[in-house]
Design a protein around this motif. Structure first.
Motif, PDB file in Angstrom:
ATOM      1  N   LYS A   6      67.129  56.045  35.067  1.00 18.90           N
ATOM      2  CA  LYS A   6      68.542  55.811  34.780  1.00 18.90           C
ATOM      3  C   LYS A   6      68.905  54.341  34.955  1.00 18.90           C
ATOM      4  CE  LYS A   6      70.372  60.416  35.870  1.00 18.90           C
ATOM      5  NZ  LYS A   6      71.248  61.190  36.789  1.00 18.90           N
ATOM      6  N   GLU A   7      68.357  53.740  36.013  1.00 24.07           N
ATOM      7  CA  GLU A   7      68.624  52.317  36.241  1.00 24.07           C
ATOM      8  C   GLU A   7      68.071  51.469  35.107  1.00 24.07           C
ATOM      9  OE1 GLU A   7      67.103  51.257  40.051  1.00 24.07           O
ATOM     10  OE2 GLU A   7      68.633  52.368  41.151  1.00 24.07           O
ATOM     11  N   ARG A   9      67.595  52.460  31.995  1.00 22.25           N
ATOM     12  CA  ARG A   9      68.420  52.697  30.801  1.00 22.25           C
ATOM     13  C   ARG A   9      69.748  51.964  30.905  1.00 22.25           C
ATOM     14  NH1 ARG A   9      65.959  58.021  30.822  1.00 22.25           N
ATOM     15  NH2 ARG A   9      64.844  58.298  28.835  1.00 22.25           N
ATOM     16  N   LEU A  10      70.345  51.977  32.096  1.00 18.23           N
ATOM     17  CA  LEU A  10      71.604  51.261  32.288  1.00 18.23           C
ATOM     18  C   LEU A  10      71.406  49.763  32.065  1.00 18.23           C
ATOM     19  CD1 LEU A  10      74.567  51.163  33.128  1.00 18.23           C
ATOM     20  CD2 LEU A  10      73.817  51.086  35.522  1.00 18.23           C
ATOM     21  N   THR A  11      70.297  49.247  32.545  1.00 17.98           N
ATOM     22  CA  THR A  11      69.982  47.834  32.321  1.00 17.98           C
ATOM     23  C   THR A  11      69.861  47.547  30.832  1.00 17.98           C
ATOM     24  OG1 THR A  11      68.800  47.731  34.429  1.00 17.98           O
ATOM     25  CG2 THR A  11      68.352  45.973  32.846  1.00 17.98           C
TER      26      THR A  11
END
Length: 237
Positions: A6-7, A9-11
């Motif tokens: 998730k981190e 993808r958020l990046t």
């Protein structure tokens, strides 16, 4: 594992937003309003497109704020594979855009302010204010180039970290090094060999598209590779 993905993808989402915002401000707004060496046309374009000119500044500011967050995210994701290297890489990104780039927006803003200032209009000929406005736009371009030098080194170190960590397929790391070469060529080429600005700008655009856009899209779609997550567990934090 889900948290790491998730981190990542958020990046990627933030990185793509930065590319869109910066591409709009630099590749559309300033590319269409700012004409180097032509103070009259540049001033006319700015005054006739005030809303667009202001929007370009806001888009840049949004990109630089997001870049500050991206710097932290990359450090958090990649520090197990070289803490010092990740720290230097992220620090250079912070200096390039959130620091130099954000401060450099003052030059962008002042290019309009000097044209619309009632005090200056009464003190100077308008032709002088047009020249001053162009000077601020020139100063912004040089500031952008200086930031690009820091960002180019960041891209090179990020490429090394991507290869080392296996967060993405290895060729993404090499693509980031190509992007680094483009930024560094433009920065040092424009300062050392003036007159080559146009084709160097194309080099940056193409190399950045190859490296940064591809990386952002991969992170959005795939997140982090499974091998990256597994390797991260075995590295020192």
């Amino acid at each position: 594992m889900k948290s790491i993905a998730k981190e990542a993808r958020l990046t990627g989402v933030m990185y793509l937003a930065v590319i869109v915002c910066a591409g709009f401000s630099q590749g559309y707004v300033r590319a269409n309003l700012y004409l180097p060496g032509d103070a009259v046309t540049t001033a006319t374009n700015i005054l006739e497109n005030e809303g667009l000119f202001r929007l370009g500044l806001v888009a840049d500011l949004m990109a630089f704020i997001l870049d500050a967050v991206i710097s932290v995210m990359f450090y958090k994701l990649l520090k197990p594979f070289g803490k010092t290297l990740a720290l230097v890489s992220s620090s250079l990104r912070l200096v390039a855009h959130p620091a130099i780039g954000a401060l450099n927006l003052l030059n962008h803003y002042m290019a309009y302010q000097v044209l619309g200032s009632a005090d200056l209009v009464t003190a100077f000929d308008f032709s002088q204010l047009q020249t001053l406005s162009l000077w601020f736009m020139d100063a912004h371009r040089y500031g952008y180039l200086i930031a690009g030098g820091f960002f180019g080194v960041h891209c090179a170190l990020l490429g090394v970290l991507l290869i080392r960590s296996e967060m993405t397929p290895r060729f993404f790391g090499w693509f980031m090094m190509v992007a680094a070469g483009g930024y560094l060529m433009e920065t040092f080429g424009d300062f050392l060999y003036p007159g080559n600005e146009q084709w160097l700008a194309w080099v940056v655009g193409l190399s950045a598209a190859l490296g940064e856009v591809e990386l952002a899209l991969f992170l959005i779609i795939k997140g982090a590779r499974k091998s990256f997550v597994e390797n991260q567990k075995h590295q020192e934090v």
